[in-house]
Design a protein around this motif. Structure first.
Motif, PDB file in Angstrom:
ATOM      1  N   UNK A  51       1.433  -3.309  -6.506  1.00 33.11           N
ATOM      2  CA  UNK A  51       1.925  -3.720  -5.188  1.00 33.11           C
ATOM      3  C   UNK A  51       3.386  -3.325  -5.006  1.00 33.11           C
ATOM      4  N   UNK A  52       4.152  -3.347  -6.092  1.00 31.39           N
ATOM      5  CA  UNK A  52       5.562  -2.961  -5.996  1.00 31.39           C
ATOM      6  C   UNK A  52       5.716  -1.501  -5.600  1.00 31.39           C
ATOM      7  N   UNK A  53       4.862  -0.637  -6.140  1.00 28.92           N
ATOM      8  CA  UNK A  53       4.925   0.787  -5.800  1.00 28.92           C
ATOM      9  C   UNK A  53       4.535   1.012  -4.346  1.00 28.92           C
ATOM     10  N   UNK A  70      -1.844  -5.759  -7.622  1.00 27.93           N
ATOM     11  CA  UNK A  70      -2.272  -4.403  -7.307  1.00 27.93           C
ATOM     12  C   UNK A  70      -2.925  -4.356  -5.929  1.00 27.93           C
ATOM     13  N   UNK A  71      -2.904  -3.165  -5.350  1.00 26.60           N
ATOM     14  CA  UNK A  71      -3.554  -2.886  -4.070  1.00 26.60           C
ATOM     15  C   UNK A  71      -4.692  -1.903  -4.344  1.00 26.60           C
ATOM     16  N   UNK A  72      -5.809  -2.075  -3.649  1.00 22.56           N
ATOM     17  CA  UNK A  72      -7.007  -1.290  -3.933  1.00 22.56           C
ATOM     18  C   UNK A  72      -7.478  -0.514  -2.710  1.00 22.56           C
ATOM     19  N   UNK A 132      -7.941  -3.144   0.371  1.00 19.08           N
ATOM     20  CA  UNK A 132      -7.962  -4.590   0.154  1.00 19.08           C
ATOM     21  C   UNK A 132      -6.994  -4.977  -0.956  1.00 19.08           C
ATOM     22  N   UNK A 133      -6.741  -6.295  -1.036  1.00 19.13           N
ATOM     23  CA  UNK A 133      -5.779  -6.797  -2.010  1.00 19.13           C
ATOM     24  C   UNK A 133      -4.347  -6.629  -1.568  1.00 19.13           C
TER      25      UNK A 133
END
Length: 235
Positions: A117-119, A55-57, A87-88
């Motif tokens: 992260x894929x999205x 995941x991205x944050x 971040x991430x």
């Protein structure tokens, strides 16, 4: 999972396109498939080194501490992220699934938006403007990391503390009747962990600064009366 998560409804590609046109990274991430609003209490881990980078944050409120743990067991702060920090995202930069290299922990109570992260990758591939906005967000991260490295190069703990307080003034400071108040509730232990010291040492050094009329502490909120004078005093 160490924090509460509220999933957002599934988004359509049209909504994502509209969000990109709106021009804010926050709206883009919120519109991605699988996005969620995450609430993290102070001291809780968001991810650990070695965790899958899934995941991205985007930080909406509060502060997040990023650190590296070395073989010696020493944990070094590499960044203290503020509102609107991204971040991430390592997996997006490398172009493939990666493991986390940092320990991310809520330095205060945190509200953030996250998305798979894929999205995020699909959004970048679909519109170059998303990638540009990501790079702009990451540029501030780089500056924060450089500042923290400069702070931790001070061998003298008093100078290290002052440098850290000045960073907090810059990133989290709000005007007060007398000086600048750091808009975070900071325990002595939290400060000690951030700069590689001990609670006893930080308590003593903050007491010295208070006695010298450099700052005041009220319910864990620190007010620096004159940041410029403080910087000159310990330069």
């Amino acid at each position: 999972m160490s924090f509460s998560q509220t999933a957002s409804p599934s988004r359509s590609s049209g909504n994502v396109t509209d969000a990109i046109a709106g021009g804010t990274l926050t709206t883009i991430i919120r519109c991605l498939s699988g996005s969620s609003l995450d609430l993290v209490e102070r001291g809780k881990t968001i991810f650990l080194p070695g965790d899958p980078a899934e995941r991205v944050y985007l930080l909406r409120c509060g502060a997040v501490r990023l650190s590296r743990v070395y073989e010696s067991g020493e944990e070094i702060t590499v960044a203290l992220l503020r509102e609107n920090s991204l971040f991430g995202v390592l997996s997006l930069l490398t172009g493939h699934r990666s493991d986390r290299f940092y320990h991310a922990v809520a330095f205060t109570r945190v509200e953030m938006i996250s998305a798979p992260a894929t999205s995020v990758r699909q959004a970048i591939e679909g519109d170059a403007r998303v990638g540009l906005m990501m790079l702009q967000g990451l540029s501030s991260r780089v500056l924060q990391t450089e500042t923290m490295i400069e702070t931790l190069t001070h061998r003298d703990m008093s100078s290290r503390l002052v440098s850290f307080l000045l960073v907090l003034c810059r990133d989290f400071g709000v005007p007060a009747d007398q000086g600048i108040t750091i808009d975070l509730r900071l325990s002595h232990q939290a400060i000690a962990e951030a700069i590689g010291s001990t609670r006893v040492t930080i308590t003593r050094l903050l007491g010295d600064l208070r006695s010298e009329g450099m700052l005041r502490i009220d319910r864990k909120r620190i007010t620096i009366f004159d940041p410029v004078a403080l910087a000159r005093r310990f330069s």
